[in-house]
Design a protein around this motif. Structure first.
Motif, PDB file in Angstrom:
ATOM      1  N   GLU A  75       0.830  -1.202   0.000  1.00 30.68           N
ATOM      2  CA  GLU A  75       0.000   0.000   0.000  1.00 30.68           C
ATOM      3  C   GLU A  75       0.864   1.250   0.000  1.00 30.68           C
ATOM      4  OE1 GLU A  75      -2.728   0.058   3.221  1.00 30.68           O
ATOM      5  OE2 GLU A  75      -3.869  -1.692   2.546  1.00 30.68           O
ATOM      6  N   LEU A  76       0.515   2.201  -0.868  1.00 29.32           N
ATOM      7  CA  LEU A  76       1.090   3.539  -0.854  1.00 29.32           C
ATOM      8  C   LEU A  76      -0.038   4.499  -0.501  1.00 29.32           C
ATOM      9  CD1 LEU A  76       3.427   3.605  -3.995  1.00 29.32           C
ATOM     10  CD2 LEU A  76       4.114   3.581  -1.610  1.00 29.32           C
ATOM     11  N   GLU A  77       0.052   5.108   0.657  1.00 30.95           N
ATOM     12  CA  GLU A  77      -1.001   6.010   1.119  1.00 30.95           C
ATOM     13  C   GLU A  77      -0.951   7.319   0.318  1.00 30.95           C
ATOM     14  OE1 GLU A  77      -2.140   8.461   5.193  1.00 30.95           O
ATOM     15  OE2 GLU A  77      -0.862   6.682   5.295  1.00 30.95           O
ATOM     16  N   ILE A  78      -2.104   7.707  -0.243  1.00 32.07           N
ATOM     17  CA  ILE A  78      -2.194   8.935  -1.034  1.00 32.07           C
ATOM     18  C   ILE A  78      -2.536  10.088  -0.104  1.00 32.07           C
ATOM     19  CG2 ILE A  78      -3.374  10.116  -2.932  1.00 32.07           C
ATOM     20  CD1 ILE A  78      -3.951   7.380  -4.140  1.00 32.07           C
ATOM     21  N   GLU A  79      -1.571  10.972   0.096  1.00 30.99           N
ATOM     22  CA  GLU A  79      -1.818  12.135   0.945  1.00 30.99           C
ATOM     23  C   GLU A  79      -2.565  13.222   0.184  1.00 30.99           C
ATOM     24  OE1 GLU A  79       1.299  15.107   2.258  1.00 30.99           O
ATOM     25  OE2 GLU A  79       0.994  14.003   4.124  1.00 30.99           O
ATOM     26  N   SER A  80      -2.225  13.412  -1.109  1.00 29.37           N
ATOM     27  CA  SER A  80      -2.900  14.447  -1.892  1.00 29.37           C
ATOM     28  C   SER A  80      -2.652  14.217  -3.378  1.00 29.37           C
ATOM     29  CB  SER A  80      -2.408  15.846  -1.493  1.00 29.37           C
ATOM     30  OG  SER A  80      -1.027  15.996  -1.820  1.00 29.37           O
ATOM     31  N   PHE A  81      -3.504  14.850  -4.203  1.00 31.13           N
ATOM     32  CA  PHE A  81      -3.299  14.913  -5.648  1.00 31.13           C
ATOM     33  C   PHE A  81      -3.693  16.310  -6.115  1.00 31.13           C
ATOM     34  CE2 PHE A  81      -4.932  14.839  -9.975  1.00 31.13           C
ATOM     35  CZ  PHE A  81      -3.857  14.274 -10.655  1.00 31.13           C
ATOM     36  N   ARG A  82      -2.855  16.911  -6.912  1.00 33.51           N
ATOM     37  CA  ARG A  82      -3.182  18.222  -7.475  1.00 33.51           C
ATOM     38  C   ARG A  82      -2.766  18.253  -8.937  1.00 33.51           C
ATOM     39  NH1 ARG A  82       1.654  19.038  -4.750  1.00 33.51           N
ATOM     40  NH2 ARG A  82       3.293  20.103  -5.954  1.00 33.51           N
ATOM     41  N   ASP A  83      -3.572  18.938  -9.749  1.00 32.29           N
ATOM     42  CA  ASP A  83      -3.227  19.052 -11.160  1.00 32.29           C
ATOM     43  C   ASP A  83      -3.296  20.511 -11.585  1.00 32.29           C
ATOM     44  OD1 ASP A  83      -5.968  19.214 -10.912  1.00 32.29           O
ATOM     45  OD2 ASP A  83      -6.351  18.385 -12.895  1.00 32.29           O
ATOM     46  N   SER A  84      -2.598  20.832 -12.668  1.00 32.92           N
ATOM     47  CA  SER A  84      -2.545  22.199 -13.163  1.00 32.92           C
ATOM     48  C   SER A  84      -2.233  22.170 -14.650  1.00 32.92           C
ATOM     49  CB  SER A  84      -1.486  23.010 -12.413  1.00 32.92           C
ATOM     50  OG  SER A  84      -0.201  22.413 -12.570  1.00 32.92           O
ATOM     51  N   THR A  85      -2.549  23.260 -15.336  1.00 35.88           N
ATOM     52  CA  THR A  85      -2.196  23.431 -16.746  1.00 35.88           C
ATOM     53  C   THR A  85      -1.404  24.718 -16.890  1.00 35.88           C
ATOM     54  OG1 THR A  85      -4.303  24.556 -17.171  1.00 35.88           O
ATOM     55  CG2 THR A  85      -4.224  22.174 -17.559  1.00 35.88           C
ATOM     56  N   TYR A  86      -0.469  24.719 -17.826  1.00 36.91           N
ATOM     57  CA  TYR A  86       0.323  25.917 -18.071  1.00 36.91           C
ATOM     58  C   TYR A  86       0.856  25.875 -19.503  1.00 36.91           C
ATOM     59  CZ  TYR A  86       4.287  22.802 -17.182  1.00 36.91           C
ATOM     60  OH  TYR A  86       5.178  21.763 -17.218  1.00 36.91           O
ATOM     61  N   THR A  87       1.284  27.018 -19.983  1.00 33.78           N
ATOM     62  CA  THR A  87       1.820  27.138 -21.340  1.00 33.78           C
ATOM     63  C   THR A  87       3.277  27.586 -21.265  1.00 33.78           C
ATOM     64  OG1 THR A  87      -0.364  27.710 -22.200  1.00 33.78           O
ATOM     65  CG2 THR A  87       1.535  28.229 -23.591  1.00 33.78           C
ATOM     66  N   GLN A  88       4.139  26.882 -21.977  1.00 29.38           N
ATOM     67  CA  GLN A  88       5.554  27.202 -21.991  1.00 29.38           C
ATOM     68  C   GLN A  88       6.063  27.146 -23.440  1.00 29.38           C
ATOM     69  OE1 GLN A  88       7.876  24.704 -19.428  1.00 29.38           O
ATOM     70  NE2 GLN A  88       9.775  25.752 -19.825  1.00 29.38           N
ATOM     71  N   LYS A  89       6.588  28.276 -23.905  1.00 35.36           N
ATOM     72  CA  LYS A  89       7.088  28.392 -25.284  1.00 35.36           C
ATOM     73  C   LYS A  89       6.014  27.999 -26.301  1.00 35.36           C
ATOM     74  CE  LYS A  89      11.941  27.618 -24.082  1.00 35.36           C
ATOM     75  NZ  LYS A  89      13.160  26.806 -24.340  1.00 35.36           N
ATOM     76  N   GLY A  90       4.794  28.439 -26.034  1.00 38.69           N
ATOM     77  CA  GLY A  90       3.687  28.185 -26.947  1.00 38.69           C
ATOM     78  C   GLY A  90       3.118  26.787 -26.884  1.00 38.69           C
ATOM     79  N   ILE A  91       3.598  25.957 -25.971  1.00 39.18           N
ATOM     80  CA  ILE A  91       3.123  24.578 -25.849  1.00 39.18           C
ATOM     81  C   ILE A  91       2.315  24.448 -24.560  1.00 39.18           C
ATOM     82  CG2 ILE A  91       3.788  22.154 -25.658  1.00 39.18           C
ATOM     83  CD1 ILE A  91       6.343  22.834 -27.152  1.00 39.18           C
ATOM     84  N   LYS A  92       1.130  23.845 -24.656  1.00 38.30           N
ATOM     85  CA  LYS A  92       0.258  23.687 -23.500  1.00 38.30           C
ATOM     86  C   LYS A  92       0.559  22.364 -22.794  1.00 38.30           C
ATOM     87  CE  LYS A  92      -4.577  24.055 -22.042  1.00 38.30           C
ATOM     88  NZ  LYS A  92      -5.978  24.221 -22.494  1.00 38.30           N
ATOM     89  N   TYR A  93       0.729  22.443 -21.478  1.00 41.52           N
ATOM     90  CA  TYR A  93       1.039  21.265 -20.665  1.00 41.52           C
ATOM     91  C   TYR A  93      -0.053  21.043 -19.622  1.00 41.52           C
ATOM     92  CZ  TYR A  93       5.873  21.475 -22.429  1.00 41.52           C
ATOM     93  OH  TYR A  93       6.986  21.489 -23.214  1.00 41.52           O
ATOM     94  N   TRP A  94      -0.264  19.742 -19.305  1.00 38.07           N
ATOM     95  CA  TRP A  94      -1.068  19.352 -18.141  1.00 38.07           C
ATOM     96  C   TRP A  94      -0.163  18.574 -17.194  1.00 38.07           C
ATOM     97  CZ3 TRP A  94      -1.999  14.586 -15.940  1.00 38.07           C
ATOM     98  CH2 TRP A  94      -2.969  14.544 -14.932  1.00 38.07           C
ATOM     99  N   LYS A  95      -0.267  18.901 -15.893  1.00 38.65           N
ATOM    100  CA  LYS A  95       0.609  18.278 -14.900  1.00 38.65           C
ATOM    101  C   LYS A  95      -0.208  17.818 -13.709  1.00 38.65           C
ATOM    102  CE  LYS A  95       4.819  19.290 -12.208  1.00 38.65           C
ATOM    103  NZ  LYS A  95       5.794  20.347 -11.867  1.00 38.65           N
ATOM    104  N   GLY A  96      -0.091  16.549 -13.366  1.00 40.00           N
ATOM    105  CA  GLY A  96      -0.724  15.985 -12.174  1.00 40.00           C
ATOM    106  C   GLY A  96       0.322  15.428 -11.238  1.00 40.00           C
TER     107      GLY A  96
END
Length: 304
Positions: A75-96
């Motif tokens: 078991e790996l206990e999940i303390e939290s999850f957060r995601d965000s989107t951002y644009t860098q050098k004209g490229i759109k990223y999603w990060k979780g």
């Protein structure tokens, strides 16, 4: 021919998806109780994109030191999850980003994760995570000790060493005699009485008020495991919390009682390994809950 083209198209799309997705650990090796961060990074995020995060715990395959086969049940206990989107050098990223904690020493293999991408679902697996204790190397060396002139007090000690030997023998005999009396007295007490007396002494020390919260919970978990070991004829002192709970389930304890025991053991693990700080009221509440568990699990005692 169309079937072949379809397969080639799927393969090309899958390869393109792999190039736009990255899954990695901030550190692939952590200590027990430390936080590990797993990042999922998607490049060129399309409009039709979805990811449903897992909550609670990751149920993983584990491989302990010295073993050759993977086993289920980690078991790996999940303390939290957060995601965000951002644009860098004209490229759109999603990060979780998952923040996870492991309480057992092992190599963890996470289950497959799933992403919905342009009306298609894809699975992928995170790299393995290593959890263990910190190992320190100690350099061997010899320190030079200066020779000091012999003082008169040392001469007297050498001359009358037999007096010190008699005194030491007397003190040792006295200590052993008192210890024997205490052992005889403690053997007259039941398991329930001995355990409640140990809890009372632990409570009286109030180590948490003197900056010794970790020391308090070392004694706390030892009392609980010693009681359960004697009560159910088990050897739990060197067992992890997960192994302890598994053995208690085999003894037929009801789910509610097992859950109460697990909460106290997990709380002790958090303080001992994750250096979690608890307020005095919470610590006193834990001692009260420990007394309740011992009282409820002990057989009824009828005075003679």
């Amino acid at each position: 021919m169309r079937g072949v083209l379809s397969i080639l198209a799927c393969c090309c799309f899958g390869a393109g998806f792999a190039q736009t997705k990255r899954v990695y650990w901030a550190e692939d090796s952590v200590r027990i109780g430390d936080k590990a961060q797993l990042t999922i990074l998607v490049k060129n995020q399309p409009k039709k994109f979805d990811y449903n995060p897992i909550s609670g715990v990751f149920i993983c395959d584990v491989n302990h030191k010295g073993e050759t086969l993977w086993k289920p049940g980690g078991e790996l206990e999940i303390e939290s999850f957060r995601d965000s989107t951002y644009t860098q050098k004209g490229i759109k990223y999603w990060k979780g980003v998952y923040t996870l904690i492991a309480w057992d020493s092992a190599k963890y293999r996470l289950p497959e994760l799933w992403l919905t991408w342009k009306d298609s679902t894809f699975s992928f697996r995170a790299p393995n995570l290593y959890v263990g204790f910190v190992k320190k190397k100690v350099k061997e060396g010899i320190d030079e000790i200066p020779i000091e002139p012999e003082e008169d007090s040392l001469r007297l000690l050498k001359k009358y060493w037999w007096v010190l030997l008699i005194v030491a023998a007397g003190v040792t005999i006295g200590i052993l005699w008192n210890k024997r009396r205490k052992i005889q007295k403690s053997e007259e007490l039941s398991l329930r009485e001995r355990t409640l007396l140990a809890i009372k002494q632990l409570k009286k020390r109030e180590d948490w008020l003197h900056g010794k919260t970790k020391s308090h919970y070392v004694g706390f978990s030892a009392i609980l495991k010693m009681y359960l070991s004697s009560r159910y004829e088990l050897n739990l002192m060197e067992r992890t919390t997960r192994e302890t709970i598994t053995l208690l389930k085999l003894k037929g304890l009801d789910f509610t009682m097992i859950r109460r025991i697990e909460v106290l053991l997990r709380e002790a693990d958090m303080v001992k390994f994750a250096k979690t700080e608890l307020d005095p009221l919470h610590i006193q509440s834990s001692l009260f809950r420990l007394e309740e568990i011992v009282t409820e699990l002990s057989p009824l005692e009828i005075p003679e």
